[in-house]
Write a protein that holds these residues in place. Structure first.
Motif, PDB file in Angstrom:
ATOM      1  N   SER A   1       0.824  -1.190   0.000  1.00  0.00           N
ATOM      2  CA  SER A   1       0.000   0.000   0.000  1.00  0.00           C
ATOM      3  C   SER A   1       0.868   1.254   0.000  1.00  0.00           C
ATOM      4  O   SER A   1       1.729   1.418   0.855  1.00  0.00           O
ATOM      5  N   THR A   2       0.634   2.125  -0.961  1.00  0.00           N
ATOM      6  CA  THR A   2       1.364   3.381  -1.025  1.00  0.00           C
ATOM      7  C   THR A   2       0.749   4.437  -0.120  1.00  0.00           C
ATOM      8  O   THR A   2       1.444   5.329   0.352  1.00  0.00           O
ATOM      9  N   TRP A   3      -0.542   4.332   0.166  1.00  0.00           N
ATOM     10  CA  TRP A   3      -1.234   5.391   0.893  1.00  0.00           C
ATOM     11  C   TRP A   3      -1.600   5.014   2.318  1.00  0.00           C
ATOM     12  O   TRP A   3      -2.304   5.745   2.987  1.00  0.00           O
ATOM     13  N   GLY A   4      -1.155   3.878   2.785  1.00  0.00           N
ATOM     14  CA  GLY A   4      -1.446   3.460   4.148  1.00  0.00           C
ATOM     15  C   GLY A   4      -2.493   2.367   4.200  1.00  0.00           C
ATOM     16  O   GLY A   4      -3.544   2.454   3.568  1.00  0.00           O
ATOM     17  N   PHE A   5      -2.201   1.344   4.959  1.00  0.00           N
ATOM     18  CA  PHE A   5      -3.065   0.174   5.099  1.00  0.00           C
ATOM     19  C   PHE A   5      -3.856   0.322   6.391  1.00  0.00           C
ATOM     20  O   PHE A   5      -3.289   0.351   7.482  1.00  0.00           O
ATOM     21  N   ASP A   6      -5.173   0.439   6.277  1.00  0.00           N
ATOM     22  CA  ASP A   6      -6.012   0.658   7.451  1.00  0.00           C
ATOM     23  C   ASP A   6      -6.316  -0.682   8.121  1.00  0.00           C
ATOM     24  O   ASP A   6      -7.053  -1.513   7.588  1.00  0.00           O
ATOM     25  N   GLN A   7      -5.726  -0.870   9.306  1.00  0.00           N
ATOM     26  CA  GLN A   7      -5.864  -2.152   9.996  1.00  0.00           C
ATOM     27  C   GLN A   7      -7.296  -2.432  10.437  1.00  0.00           C
ATOM     28  O   GLN A   7      -7.669  -3.598  10.634  1.00  0.00           O
ATOM     29  N   ARG A   8      -8.118  -1.407  10.568  1.00  0.00           N
ATOM     30  CA  ARG A   8      -9.503  -1.628  10.966  1.00  0.00           C
ATOM     31  C   ARG A   8     -10.275  -2.394   9.906  1.00  0.00           C
ATOM     32  O   ARG A   8     -11.169  -3.188  10.212  1.00  0.00           O
ATOM     33  N   PHE A   9      -9.915  -2.156   8.631  1.00  0.00           N
ATOM     34  CA  PHE A   9     -10.637  -2.767   7.528  1.00  0.00           C
ATOM     35  C   PHE A   9      -9.869  -3.921   6.893  1.00  0.00           C
ATOM     36  O   PHE A   9     -10.411  -4.632   6.046  1.00  0.00           O
ATOM     37  N   GLY A  10      -8.597  -4.081   7.275  1.00  0.00           N
ATOM     38  CA  GLY A  10      -7.796  -5.139   6.667  1.00  0.00           C
ATOM     39  C   GLY A  10      -7.464  -4.860   5.218  1.00  0.00           C
ATOM     40  O   GLY A  10      -7.174  -5.779   4.447  1.00  0.00           O
ATOM     41  N   ARG A  11      -7.455  -3.586   4.822  1.00  0.00           N
ATOM     42  CA  ARG A  11      -7.137  -3.191   3.456  1.00  0.00           C
ATOM     43  C   ARG A  11      -6.837  -1.690   3.448  1.00  0.00           C
ATOM     44  O   ARG A  11      -7.172  -0.981   4.392  1.00  0.00           O
ATOM     45  N   PRO A  12      -6.227  -1.195   2.382  1.00  0.00           N
ATOM     46  CA  PRO A  12      -6.014   0.245   2.292  1.00  0.00           C
ATOM     47  C   PRO A  12      -7.339   0.973   2.065  1.00  0.00           C
ATOM     48  O   PRO A  12      -8.269   0.427   1.457  1.00  0.00           O
ATOM     49  N   SER A  13      -7.417   2.200   2.550  1.00  0.00           N
ATOM     50  CA  SER A  13      -8.583   3.015   2.237  1.00  0.00           C
ATOM     51  C   SER A  13      -8.515   3.505   0.799  1.00  0.00           C
ATOM     52  O   SER A  13      -9.534   3.862   0.210  1.00  0.00           O
ATOM     53  N   LEU A  14      -7.323   3.509   0.221  1.00  0.00           N
ATOM     54  CA  LEU A  14      -7.133   3.895  -1.171  1.00  0.00           C
ATOM     55  C   LEU A  14      -6.140   2.923  -1.805  1.00  0.00           C
ATOM     56  O   LEU A  14      -5.038   2.749  -1.312  1.00  0.00           O
ATOM     57  N   THR A  15      -6.546   2.284  -2.886  1.00  0.00           N
ATOM     58  CA  THR A  15      -5.685   1.293  -3.546  1.00  0.00           C
ATOM     59  C   THR A  15      -5.073   1.842  -4.825  1.00  0.00           C
ATOM     60  O   THR A  15      -4.708   1.090  -5.727  1.00  0.00           O
ATOM     61  N   LEU A  16      -4.945   3.160  -4.911  1.00  0.00           N
ATOM     62  CA  LEU A  16      -4.273   3.794  -6.044  1.00  0.00           C
ATOM     63  C   LEU A  16      -2.771   3.780  -5.757  1.00  0.00           C
ATOM     64  O   LEU A  16      -2.180   4.773  -5.330  1.00  0.00           O
ATOM     65  N   ASP A  17      -2.158   2.633  -5.971  1.00  0.00           N
ATOM     66  CA  ASP A  17      -0.773   2.427  -5.548  1.00  0.00           C
ATOM     67  C   ASP A  17       0.213   2.898  -6.610  1.00  0.00           C
ATOM     68  O   ASP A  17      -0.104   3.044  -7.786  1.00  0.00           O
ATOM     69  N   TRP A  18       1.439   3.106  -6.148  1.00  0.00           N
ATOM     70  CA  TRP A  18       2.526   3.564  -7.011  1.00  0.00           C
ATOM     71  C   TRP A  18       3.576   2.455  -7.085  1.00  0.00           C
ATOM     72  O   TRP A  18       4.341   2.245  -6.138  1.00  0.00           O
ATOM     73  N   PRO A  19       3.620   1.720  -8.201  1.00  0.00           N
ATOM     74  CA  PRO A  19       4.554   0.587  -8.298  1.00  0.00           C
ATOM     75  C   PRO A  19       6.017   0.969  -8.104  1.00  0.00           C
ATOM     76  O   PRO A  19       6.802   0.168  -7.578  1.00  0.00           O
ATOM     77  N   GLY A  20       6.411   2.175  -8.539  1.00  0.00           N
ATOM     78  CA  GLY A  20       7.793   2.588  -8.298  1.00  0.00           C
ATOM     79  C   GLY A  20       8.106   2.663  -6.823  1.00  0.00           C
ATOM     80  O   GLY A  20       9.232   2.369  -6.394  1.00  0.00           O
ATOM     81  N   CYS A  21       7.114   3.067  -6.033  1.00  0.00           N
ATOM     82  CA  CYS A  21       7.281   3.071  -4.576  1.00  0.00           C
ATOM     83  C   CYS A  21       7.368   1.643  -4.046  1.00  0.00           C
ATOM     84  O   CYS A  21       8.127   1.364  -3.110  1.00  0.00           O
ATOM     85  N   ASN A  22       6.587   0.738  -4.630  1.00  0.00           N
ATOM     86  CA  ASN A  22       6.689  -0.679  -4.273  1.00  0.00           C
ATOM     87  C   ASN A  22       8.096  -1.204  -4.545  1.00  0.00           C
ATOM     88  O   ASN A  22       8.650  -1.979  -3.757  1.00  0.00           O
ATOM     89  N   ALA A  23       8.679  -0.794  -5.675  1.00  0.00           N
ATOM     90  CA  ALA A  23      10.033  -1.248  -6.007  1.00  0.00           C
ATOM     91  C   ALA A  23      11.041  -0.785  -4.971  1.00  0.00           C
ATOM     92  O   ALA A  23      11.964  -1.536  -4.604  1.00  0.00           O
ATOM     93  N   MET A  24      10.890   0.424  -4.482  1.00  0.00           N
ATOM     94  CA  MET A  24      11.783   0.906  -3.430  1.00  0.00           C
ATOM     95  C   MET A  24      11.618   0.089  -2.160  1.00  0.00           C
ATOM     96  O   MET A  24      12.601  -0.171  -1.448  1.00  0.00           O
TER      97      MET A  24
END
Length: 573
Positions: free
Chosen positions: A525-548
């Motif tokens: 998750s690029t924008w933060g994974f909300d533990q209350r829901f077990g998923r990110p509140s926003l799944t607009l992820d940035w793959p380049g950030c994933n690579a880092m």
């Protein structure tokens, strides 16, 4: 060069514009218009009515208040006690400050003779959470000389955040997580592939995508993210040489590197053959940058070229690294810094200030290791002296991203090049006792302003995220996997520098938090994974950030497995 096509209106929106449109970017409305990239409204502002409290009427620009000074003008939260300062008010005999926590029934009152308030004496008594502060000038009789309200120039609203609790976590299975993330990163596109994309990987023209549906946003930042893919993919192939995805990782890394060689500024321009900062829908410009380039970012491409040369032995990559170095040296400011954005055709400076002079300095140092050059050393040392004399001293760590416009001083601080500075010091000044306090000081600044240590930290009210995680910048105060991973690498440098095991434990906990944000798709998750829901509140992820994140996890795993030998090794640039 591939033919260009018209960019769609949708793709001209940056990630932070998108967040503002969807209401996810909390506090965006409070940012200055210059920071949001908006045009100022030239029409006369409406006058407040009796029912409109001044605390919510920021257009009352004529109201007289104290004028704040210092680096923390726009700081939202603090772990350590802040100090507030204001310009002396004409005719003032003293100053009054009132401080209240969110649930206080009565504020504390502090009387001052000077316009400066160090909260150190009151900090321990204040609870974690929101704090409001009012400040105004008084005459000899204690009569107020100016107005004051929180969240405006006469006062502040901010948060007291928790520090590291010292709890040790055991390392999670980072390698298994990396395998899942790489499967996500290397996969082909799931949406429409356009002619201008050719046979490039799906991420070449898309820095951002909806990771669940695979819908891509067709803009990209080659200087920012292509080097991240090249570095992470080679790290993965080295760590998993027999993995079925290793050959594909090497192939795609080569595609990104060769694209950077094939698509460059016209050779006759002032910044001829330098890489593009922004591309969009088949065009080699876009978003806030237009046709301008973020000059210091080209050093990341230079680093990637050095890596490709080391991996392949092909001279074309090293030659391009030398070319980038030459242009950077030619464009260096007399004081040792570099301009932020320039017109690549004329070399004219569009936006001057960036604190990121250490990024080209590190790149030049890496080139020196391969082929020593006195010009590289001179430019590097000049840049480092500027960093030590400026952002290290005054905390003006400003280096906006490609999709964020520049802002007034201290309005949009960030932490990436602070991390880079620490790694530089750990490499060149490991045995210099004068530099260790510098590294510790600026590292603590990262922790104070950008590390979320507790999932319940109210400074990020949108979600409850795994902790510790690192926020990106004031203009996008969101926890991100890439910045957490960059911090993890810095913590390794600090462990090498000091031998203090606390740094290593923080690195382990930070790496675990990255895994805590991994989704079913394999994406982090690029924008933060909300533990209350077990998923990110926003799944607009940035793959380049994933690579880092992939690179950071592999780096930490290697470091831990090789201890104590790795602690004694030279800190890489």
């Amino acid at each position: 060069m591939k033919s260009e096509s018209k960019a769609s209106t949708e793709n001209l929106s940056s990630r932070r514009t998108f967040l503002g449109q969807t209401g996810v970017l909390a506090g965006a409305a409070l940012l200055p218009a210059t920071l949001r990239g908006e045009k100022k409204d030239e029409a006369a502002p409406p006058k407040p009515t009796a029912t409109e409290p001044t605390a919510t009427a920021p257009y009352l620009t004529s109201v007289v208040t104290l004028k704040p000074t210092g680096w923390n003008l726009n700081a939202r939260r603090f772990v350590d006690a802040p100090t507030w300062a204001w310009e002396p008010f004409p005719g003032a005999a003293g100053y009054v400050v009132m401080v209240a926590a969110a649930n206080d029934r009565k504020a504390r009152t502090i009387k001052l003779t000077e316009p400066r308030y160090d909260m150190g004496g009151d900090w321990a008594q204040l609870p974690y959470g929101r704090i409001d502060l009012l400040a105004w000038a008084v005459d000899r009789d204690g009569k107020a000389l100016c107005a004051a309200w929180p969240n405006a120039s006469g006062g502040r609203r901010f948060y007291k955040s928790q520090d590291f609790d010292g709890k040790k976590q055991a390392p999670l299975d980072w390698k298994k997580s990396v395998e899942r993330a790489m499967a996500y990163l290397l996969a082909p596109a799931r949406d429409q592939v356009h002619a201008f994309e050719g046979d490039m990987p799906r991420l070449a023209w898309s820095s951002s995508e909806e990771s669940i549906t695979g819908q891509r946003r067709l803009f990209a930042f080659p200087c920012l993210h292509y080097p991240a893919y090249i570095r992470a993919y080679h790290a993965f192939a080295a760590e998993f040489p027999h993995h079925p995805l290793a050959p594909e990782a090497i192939r795609q890394a080569g595609q990104y590197a060769d694209w950077l060689l094939e698509h460059r500024q016209p050779a006759t321009w002032r910044c001829g053959l330098m890489p593009y900062s922004t591309i969009s829908s088949g065009e080699f410009h876009g978003l806030n940058e237009g046709r301008n380039i973020m000059l210091f970012r080209s050093a990341r491409v230079g680093d990637a070229m050095i890596l490709m040369y080391r991996q392949t032995g092909k001279r074309k990559y090293l030659d391009y690294a030398h070319h980038i170095a030459g242009v950077l040296i030619d464009m260096q400011n007399p004081d040792g810094s570099w301009p932020l954005r320039i017109d690549p055709e004329t070399g004219a400076i569009v936006e001057n200030y960036t604190s990121a002079a250490i990024v080209p300095a590190k790149f030049l140092g890496a080139l020196e290791q391969l082929e020593p050059n006195p010009k590289y050393a001179a430019a590097r040392l000049k840049a480092v002296q500027w960093v030590l004399a400026n952002p290290v001293r005054d905390n003006r760590w400003e280096s906006p991203y490609e999709d964020v416009v520049n802002s007034p001083p201290f309005m949009n601080l960030q932490n990436w090049d602070i991390n880079e500075t620490i790694c530089y010091l750990a490499h060149y000044h490991r045995n210099d006792p004068a530099m260790l306090p510098v590294a510790e000081k600026i590292h603590r600044f990262i922790e104070d302003q950008f590390v979320i240590w507790n999932s319940d930290d109210q400074a990020i009210v949108e979600q409850q995220v795994p902790a510790p995680v690192v926020l990106e910048q004031y203009a996008c105060y969101r926890p991100m996997e890439c910045h957490t991973a960059t911090w993890v690498r810095t913590l390794i440098a600090m462990h090498r520098y000091t031998g203090n095991e606390v740094y290593l434990q923080k690195a382990i906990n930070g790496a675990n938090a990255i895994l805590g944000g991994q989704q079913e798709t394999g994406a982090y998750s690029t924008w933060g994974f909300d533990q209350r829901f077990g998923r990110p509140s926003l799944t607009l992820d940035w793959p380049g950030c994933n690579a880092m994140a992939v690179d950071g996890l592999i780096t930490l795993d290697r470091y831990l497995r090789a201890l104590p030998r790795s602690q004694a090794e030279e800190q890489p640039l």
